[in-house]
Structures are given as structure tokens and as C-alpha cells.
Design a protein around this motif. Structure first.
Motif, PDB file in Angstrom:
ATOM      1  N   GLU A   1       0.832  -1.207   0.000  1.00  0.00           N
ATOM      2  CA  GLU A   1       0.000   0.000   0.000  1.00  0.00           C
ATOM      3  C   GLU A   1       0.869   1.262   0.000  1.00  0.00           C
ATOM      4  OE1 GLU A   1      -3.193   2.210   2.902  1.00  0.00           O
ATOM      5  OE2 GLU A   1      -3.096   0.004   2.962  1.00  0.00           O
ATOM      6  N   LEU A   2       1.927   1.265   0.792  1.00  0.00           N
ATOM      7  CA  LEU A   2       2.848   2.411   0.815  1.00  0.00           C
ATOM      8  C   LEU A   2       3.530   2.592  -0.542  1.00  0.00           C
ATOM      9  CD1 LEU A   2       4.508   2.038   4.336  1.00  0.00           C
ATOM     10  CD2 LEU A   2       2.902   3.804   3.598  1.00  0.00           C
ATOM     11  N   GLU A   3       3.921   1.484  -1.163  1.00  0.00           N
ATOM     12  CA  GLU A   3       4.547   1.559  -2.477  1.00  0.00           C
ATOM     13  C   GLU A   3       3.581   2.122  -3.516  1.00  0.00           C
ATOM     14  OE1 GLU A   3       5.824  -2.426  -3.227  1.00  0.00           O
ATOM     15  OE2 GLU A   3       7.625  -2.243  -1.971  1.00  0.00           O
ATOM     16  N   GLN A   4       2.341   1.663  -3.460  1.00  0.00           N
ATOM     17  CA  GLN A   4       1.323   2.153  -4.395  1.00  0.00           C
ATOM     18  C   GLN A   4       1.086   3.653  -4.204  1.00  0.00           C
ATOM     19  OE1 GLN A   4      -0.203   0.616  -6.957  1.00  0.00           O
ATOM     20  NE2 GLN A   4       1.127  -1.137  -6.539  1.00  0.00           N
ATOM     21  N   ARG A   5       1.008   4.104  -2.971  1.00  0.00           N
ATOM     22  CA  ARG A   5       0.805   5.515  -2.676  1.00  0.00           C
ATOM     23  C   ARG A   5       1.996   6.341  -3.161  1.00  0.00           C
ATOM     24  NH1 ARG A   5      -0.453   6.660   3.285  1.00  0.00           N
ATOM     25  NH2 ARG A   5      -1.686   4.790   2.888  1.00  0.00           N
ATOM     26  N   ALA A   6       3.203   5.818  -2.963  1.00  0.00           N
ATOM     27  CA  ALA A   6       4.407   6.513  -3.420  1.00  0.00           C
ATOM     28  C   ALA A   6       4.412   6.623  -4.946  1.00  0.00           C
ATOM     29  CB  ALA A   6       5.660   5.804  -2.928  1.00  0.00           C
ATOM     30  N   LEU A   7       4.038   5.533  -5.617  1.00  0.00           N
ATOM     31  CA  LEU A   7       3.982   5.565  -7.076  1.00  0.00           C
ATOM     32  C   LEU A   7       2.924   6.546  -7.577  1.00  0.00           C
ATOM     33  CD1 LEU A   7       4.442   1.773  -7.958  1.00  0.00           C
ATOM     34  CD2 LEU A   7       6.046   3.652  -8.375  1.00  0.00           C
ATOM     35  N   GLN A   8       1.793   6.612  -6.882  1.00  0.00           N
ATOM     36  CA  GLN A   8       0.755   7.568  -7.262  1.00  0.00           C
ATOM     37  C   GLN A   8       1.253   9.004  -7.080  1.00  0.00           C
ATOM     38  OE1 GLN A   8      -2.561   6.410  -4.821  1.00  0.00           O
ATOM     39  NE2 GLN A   8      -3.187   4.755  -6.203  1.00  0.00           N
ATOM     40  N   ASN A   9       1.985   9.243  -6.006  1.00  0.00           N
ATOM     41  CA  ASN A   9       2.539  10.579  -5.777  1.00  0.00           C
ATOM     42  C   ASN A   9       3.541  10.954  -6.866  1.00  0.00           C
ATOM     43  OD1 ASN A   9       1.041  10.921  -3.454  1.00  0.00           O
ATOM     44  ND2 ASN A   9       2.698  10.285  -2.081  1.00  0.00           N
ATOM     45  N   VAL A  10       4.384  10.010  -7.219  1.00  0.00           N
ATOM     46  CA  VAL A  10       5.367  10.265  -8.277  1.00  0.00           C
ATOM     47  C   VAL A  10       4.657  10.523  -9.598  1.00  0.00           C
ATOM     48  CG1 VAL A  10       7.212   9.211  -9.643  1.00  0.00           C
ATOM     49  CG2 VAL A  10       7.238   9.005  -7.161  1.00  0.00           C
ATOM     50  N   ARG A  11       3.649   9.721  -9.892  1.00  0.00           N
ATOM     51  CA  ARG A  11       2.896   9.910 -11.144  1.00  0.00           C
ATOM     52  C   ARG A  11       2.220  11.280 -11.153  1.00  0.00           C
ATOM     53  NH1 ARG A  11       3.612   8.882 -16.040  1.00  0.00           N
ATOM     54  NH2 ARG A  11       2.244  10.468 -16.797  1.00  0.00           N
ATOM     55  N   GLY A  12       1.688  11.694 -10.018  1.00  0.00           N
ATOM     56  CA  GLY A  12       1.073  13.011  -9.923  1.00  0.00           C
ATOM     57  C   GLY A  12       2.088  14.118 -10.168  1.00  0.00           C
ATOM     58  N   LEU A  13       3.286  13.967  -9.622  1.00  0.00           N
ATOM     59  CA  LEU A  13       4.336  14.966  -9.843  1.00  0.00           C
ATOM     60  C   LEU A  13       4.757  15.007 -11.312  1.00  0.00           C
ATOM     61  CD1 LEU A  13       6.551  14.436  -6.671  1.00  0.00           C
ATOM     62  CD2 LEU A  13       5.082  16.396  -7.193  1.00  0.00           C
ATOM     63  N   VAL A  14       4.882  13.837 -11.932  1.00  0.00           N
ATOM     64  CA  VAL A  14       5.257  13.783 -13.352  1.00  0.00           C
ATOM     65  C   VAL A  14       4.184  14.460 -14.202  1.00  0.00           C
ATOM     66  CG1 VAL A  14       5.627  12.223 -15.314  1.00  0.00           C
ATOM     67  CG2 VAL A  14       6.734  11.763 -13.129  1.00  0.00           C
ATOM     68  N   ASP A  15       2.920  14.179 -13.892  1.00  0.00           N
ATOM     69  CA  ASP A  15       1.829  14.822 -14.631  1.00  0.00           C
ATOM     70  C   ASP A  15       1.872  16.340 -14.467  1.00  0.00           C
ATOM     71  OD1 ASP A  15       0.915  12.388 -15.535  1.00  0.00           O
ATOM     72  OD2 ASP A  15      -0.672  12.207 -14.002  1.00  0.00           O
ATOM     73  N   LYS A  16       2.130  16.786 -13.248  1.00  0.00           N
ATOM     74  CA  LYS A  16       2.195  18.219 -12.985  1.00  0.00           C
ATOM     75  C   LYS A  16       3.348  18.866 -13.757  1.00  0.00           C
ATOM     76  CE  LYS A  16       2.162  21.501  -9.166  1.00  0.00           C
ATOM     77  NZ  LYS A  16       2.160  21.669  -7.725  1.00  0.00           N
ATOM     78  N   ILE A  17       4.504  18.202 -13.795  1.00  0.00           N
ATOM     79  CA  ILE A  17       5.663  18.720 -14.536  1.00  0.00           C
ATOM     80  C   ILE A  17       5.350  18.779 -16.029  1.00  0.00           C
ATOM     81  CG2 ILE A  17       8.031  18.178 -15.247  1.00  0.00           C
ATOM     82  CD1 ILE A  17       8.480  17.127 -12.371  1.00  0.00           C
ATOM     83  N   GLU A  18       4.688  17.750 -16.554  1.00  0.00           N
ATOM     84  CA  GLU A  18       4.334  17.739 -17.973  1.00  0.00           C
ATOM     85  C   GLU A  18       3.368  18.873 -18.302  1.00  0.00           C
ATOM     86  OE1 GLU A  18       2.865  13.804 -18.639  1.00  0.00           O
ATOM     87  OE2 GLU A  18       4.882  12.965 -18.965  1.00  0.00           O
ATOM     88  N   GLN A  19       2.396  19.105 -17.432  1.00  0.00           N
ATOM     89  CA  GLN A  19       1.454  20.193 -17.654  1.00  0.00           C
ATOM     90  C   GLN A  19       2.160  21.539 -17.624  1.00  0.00           C
ATOM     91  OE1 GLN A  19      -1.494  19.669 -14.635  1.00  0.00           O
ATOM     92  NE2 GLN A  19      -2.578  18.052 -15.720  1.00  0.00           N
ATOM     93  N   THR A  20       3.081  21.699 -16.689  1.00  0.00           N
ATOM     94  CA  THR A  20       3.830  22.944 -16.592  1.00  0.00           C
ATOM     95  C   THR A  20       4.685  23.149 -17.837  1.00  0.00           C
ATOM     96  OG1 THR A  20       3.911  22.717 -14.189  1.00  0.00           O
ATOM     97  CG2 THR A  20       5.488  24.225 -15.183  1.00  0.00           C
ATOM     98  N   ASP A  21       5.319  22.081 -18.323  1.00  0.00           N
ATOM     99  CA  ASP A  21       6.135  22.174 -19.534  1.00  0.00           C
ATOM    100  C   ASP A  21       5.291  22.566 -20.744  1.00  0.00           C
ATOM    101  OD1 ASP A  21       8.411  21.541 -18.118  1.00  0.00           O
ATOM    102  OD2 ASP A  21       8.470  19.439 -18.780  1.00  0.00           O
TER     103      ASP A  21
END
Length: 85
Positions: free
Chosen positions: A9-29
Motif C-alpha cells: 500500500e505504501l509503495e502504491q501511494r508513493a507511485l501515485q505521488n510520483v505519477r502526480g508529480l510527473v503529470d504536474k511537470i508535464e502540464q507545466t512544460d
């Protein structure tokens, strides 16, 4: 509580957080790319506008300029050589 399930569960949450950050960076770019494109287009339009104004001004000046002045040296008064007193 089962330890492997909590770990997963912690790994899944961490991966979701990373995916959210990647999405945010892509949107900003993407936003920055669109913004930069608009700035470049604005600068190009400003350059074209300045060029048009300059061309119109030069054309109007040339059109309104007097014709060339021709000096006929035979009609000039005689000039005495030497210093004038």
C-alpha cells in the motif's frame, strides 16, 4: 495488520505521488511551451509592424522630398582669389 500488504500500500501511494508529480511537470512544460510560442509570435508581429511603419515613413519621406538641386556654376558670381579684407 499484514506487513506485506502495508508495504504494498505504501509503495502504491508513493507511485501515485510520483505519477502526480510527473503529470504536474508535464502540464507545466506544456504551459511554458505555449507561453513561449505566444511570446515569439508577439515579438515577430512587433518586428513586422516596425518594419511596415519604417517602410511607410521612408516611402512618404522619399515621395515628399524635393527633387535634386542642380547648381549651374556659370551663373555663380565671380570669386576673387586670396584672403578677404
Amino acid at each position: 495488520m499484514n506487513h506485506p500488504d502495508a508495504q504494498r500500500e505504501l509503495e502504491q501511494r508513493a507511485l501515485q505521488n510520483v505519477r502526480g508529480l510527473v503529470d504536474k511537470i508535464e502540464q507545466t512544460d506544456e504551459f511554458e511551451a505555449r507561453k513561449q510560442k505566444r511570446v515569439v509570435i508577439g515579438v515577430l508581429l512587433a518586428c513586422v509592424a516596425v518594419a511596415v511603419v519604417l517602410a511607410v515613413t521612408l516611402f512618404a519621406y522619399k515621395r515628399n522630398a524635393q527633387s535634386d538641386v542642380v547648381i549651374d556654376v556659370t551663373k555663380l558670381p565671380a570669386v576673387k582669389a586670396g584672403p578677404q579684407r
